[in-house]
Enzyme design. Structure first.
Site, PDB file in Angstrom:
ATOM      1  N   GLU A 129      15.907 -84.830 -29.428  1.00 43.90           N
ATOM      2  CA  GLU A 129      14.982 -85.896 -29.871  1.00 43.90           C
ATOM      3  C   GLU A 129      13.920 -85.453 -30.883  1.00 43.90           C
ATOM      4  OE1 GLU A 129      13.456 -87.617 -26.259  1.00 43.90           O
ATOM      5  OE2 GLU A 129      15.438 -88.185 -25.550  1.00 43.90           O
ATOM      6  N   ASN A 136      20.822 -83.381 -30.014  1.00 45.33           N
ATOM      7  CA  ASN A 136      21.019 -84.555 -29.165  1.00 45.33           C
ATOM      8  C   ASN A 136      19.888 -85.569 -29.367  1.00 45.33           C
ATOM      9  OD1 ASN A 136      22.366 -85.888 -26.891  1.00 45.33           O
ATOM     10  ND2 ASN A 136      20.669 -85.201 -25.589  1.00 45.33           N
ATOM     11  N   HIS A 187      21.494 -94.599 -24.391  1.00 48.28           N
ATOM     12  CA  HIS A 187      20.771 -95.346 -23.358  1.00 48.28           C
ATOM     13  C   HIS A 187      20.631 -96.773 -23.879  1.00 48.28           C
ATOM     14  CE1 HIS A 187      19.903 -91.859 -20.990  1.00 48.28           C
ATOM     15  NE2 HIS A 187      19.431 -91.228 -22.044  1.00 48.28           N
ATOM     16  N   GLU A 207      24.645 -89.287 -22.648  1.00 52.87           N
ATOM     17  CA  GLU A 207      23.784 -89.770 -21.548  1.00 52.87           C
ATOM     18  C   GLU A 207      23.941 -91.271 -21.344  1.00 52.87           C
ATOM     19  OE1 GLU A 207      19.696 -88.564 -22.083  1.00 52.87           O
ATOM     20  OE2 GLU A 207      20.249 -86.616 -22.901  1.00 52.87           O
ATOM     21  N   ASP A 255      24.000 -94.922 -20.321  1.00 54.27           N
ATOM     22  CA  ASP A 255      23.772 -95.909 -19.271  1.00 54.27           C
ATOM     23  C   ASP A 255      23.447 -97.219 -19.967  1.00 54.27           C
ATOM     24  OD1 ASP A 255      21.081 -95.325 -19.990  1.00 54.27           O
ATOM     25  OD2 ASP A 255      20.694 -94.227 -18.142  1.00 54.27           O
TER      26      ASP A 255
HETATM   27  C1  XIL Z   1      15.029 -87.961 -17.929  1.00 52.52           C
HETATM   28  C2  XIL Z   1      15.293 -87.701 -16.465  1.00 52.52           C
HETATM   29  O1  XIL Z   1      16.421 -88.411 -16.052  1.00 52.52           O
HETATM   30  C3  XIL Z   1      14.108 -88.127 -15.674  1.00 52.52           C
HETATM   31  O2  XIL Z   1      14.292 -87.826 -14.318  1.00 52.52           O
HETATM   32  C4  XIL Z   1      12.867 -87.450 -16.199  1.00 52.52           C
HETATM   33  O3  XIL Z   1      11.737 -87.888 -15.547  1.00 52.52           O
HETATM   34  C5  XIL Z   1      12.712 -87.701 -17.683  1.00 52.52           C
HETATM   35  O4  XIL Z   1      13.869 -87.295 -18.330  1.00 52.52           O
HETATM   36  N1  XIL Z   1      16.758 -88.419 -22.685  1.00 52.52           N
HETATM   37  C6  XIL Z   1      17.055 -87.150 -22.241  1.00 52.52           C
HETATM   38  C7  XIL Z   1      16.957 -86.821 -20.807  1.00 52.52           C
HETATM   39  O5  XIL Z   1      17.511 -86.319 -23.020  1.00 52.52           O
HETATM   40  O6  XIL Z   1      16.572 -85.507 -20.608  1.00 52.52           O
HETATM   41  C8  XIL Z   1      16.017 -87.758 -20.087  1.00 52.52           C
HETATM   42  O7  XIL Z   1      16.071 -87.476 -18.699  1.00 52.52           O
HETATM   43  C9  XIL Z   1      16.368 -89.188 -20.402  1.00 52.52           C
HETATM   44  C10 XIL Z   1      16.227 -89.470 -21.866  1.00 52.52           C
END
Ligand code: XIL
Length: 294
Positions: free
Chosen positions: A102, A145, A181, A210, A212
């Site tokens: 990020e 990422n 996400h 990741e 969802d």
């Molecule tokens: C999130 C975790 O799932 C949470 O438990 C934590 O509080 C914050 O981070 N992008 C990412 C992940 O790359 O590392 C993040 O994970 C979600 C967003």
């Protein structure tokens, strides 16, 4: 569940800096090793996540007034210790590392964080990080990422330009992670496909890292929302299967029981393939359908 349906796992927290190096030079590998032992026992590969991020950094780093040069040492030591630990103890198992997470804002500008103090330009730290990771494990595949690149052209362009620049400078980079996400409104699969093929032309892998797809659940769950969610999963997986560059399709967790969504996005939930009691949801069967068709 994991053993039956998955072949790659990502620790959601155990490898983050605040957890794995809570004090300078003191490493806490306990939880991550537990996950690695599990991966070995069940024949799963691991995506290491994440070495450099602006969040979940320990106080001894975030609350310090380190100069750019000191931060560079901190970052290099961190990467070298963490990556070497897993390479030595579990050779080949952490096949992929999200080296930097990020680095860009919505508008495509580099995100200012403590890491941007390193070097002269705002993105210099990425080269430093990738080189350190390469030295520590020459055979791991190194990833950048990020989220939002599937719909945000400014960010997508910035990531593409970053990869070009790194390649021009001979900095090792093997792949780009698309977090995905999503909210329920459908994203444009053709745009994702286009981006995957651009990275393919540069010789890179892409991973969906990741995924969802969150639904506003506090007002009930409408047919429309559910259909939008299924469409998102269907399209993302299809694009991945159809792209030569896409080697991993990962969700951020697998059961709604342990999902970051409800606490991070109040009112939202139900984002994953399995429900809170580990039962298969329509998302799961959609994934099965797409896999069967391919
Ligand atoms: C999130 C975790 O799932 C949470 O438990 C934590 O509080 C914050 O981070 N992008 C990412 C992940 O790359 O590392 C993040 O994970 C979600 C967003």
């Amino acid at each position: 569940m994991l053993q039956k349906h998955y072949s790659v796992i990502t620790p959601g927290y155990a490898m983050k800096m605040e957890h794995i190096q809570p004090e300078r030079g003191r490493f806490n590998f306990h939880d991550a090793d537990y996950i690695l032992d599990y991966a070995i026992e069940h024949n799963l590969l691991v995506r290491g996540h994440t070495l450099v991020w602006h969040e979940q950094i320990p106080d001894w780093v975030s609350k310090s007034s380190h100069s750019g040069d000191e931060l560079r040492t901190v970052m290099e030591d961190h990467i070298s210790s963490v990556v070497s630990h897993f390479r030595k103890k579990y050779p080949g198992r952490v096949k992929y590392w999200d080296v930097v997470n990020e680095a860009f804002l919505k508008n495509g500008e580099p995100r200012k964080s403590l890491w941007t103090k390193i070097g002269n330009g705002n993105l210099d730290y990425l080269s430093v990080a990738l080189l350190a990771a390469k030295r520590a494990d020459p055979s791991a595949k190194l990833f950048y990422n990020d989220f939002g690149t599937e719909w945000n052209p400014k960010k997508a362009k910035a990531v593409y330009q970053l990869v070009r620049d790194l390649q021009n400078k001979d900095i090792p980079i093997d792949g780009v992670g698309f977090q995905l996400h999503l909210e329920t409104e459908p994203f444009d699969p053709d745009e994702l496909k286009r981006q995957f093929s651009l990275f393919h032309q540069l010789g890179l892998e892409v991973h969906i890292t990741e995924m969802d797809s969150r639904i506003k659940v506090d007002d009930g769950l409408s047919e429309n929302e559910l259909n939008g969610q299924l469409e998102s999963y269907r399209n993302a997986l299809r694009v991945c299967l159809e792209s030569e560059a896409c080697k991993v399709f990962a969700t951020w967790g697998f059961t709604d029981r342990y999902s970051w969504i409800p606490s991070e996005f109040p009112g939202y939930g139900s984002a994953l393939p399995f429900d809170e009691n580990y039962g298969a949801k329509p998302v799961f069967w959609t994934i099965v359908d797409v896999l069967r068709q391919n």
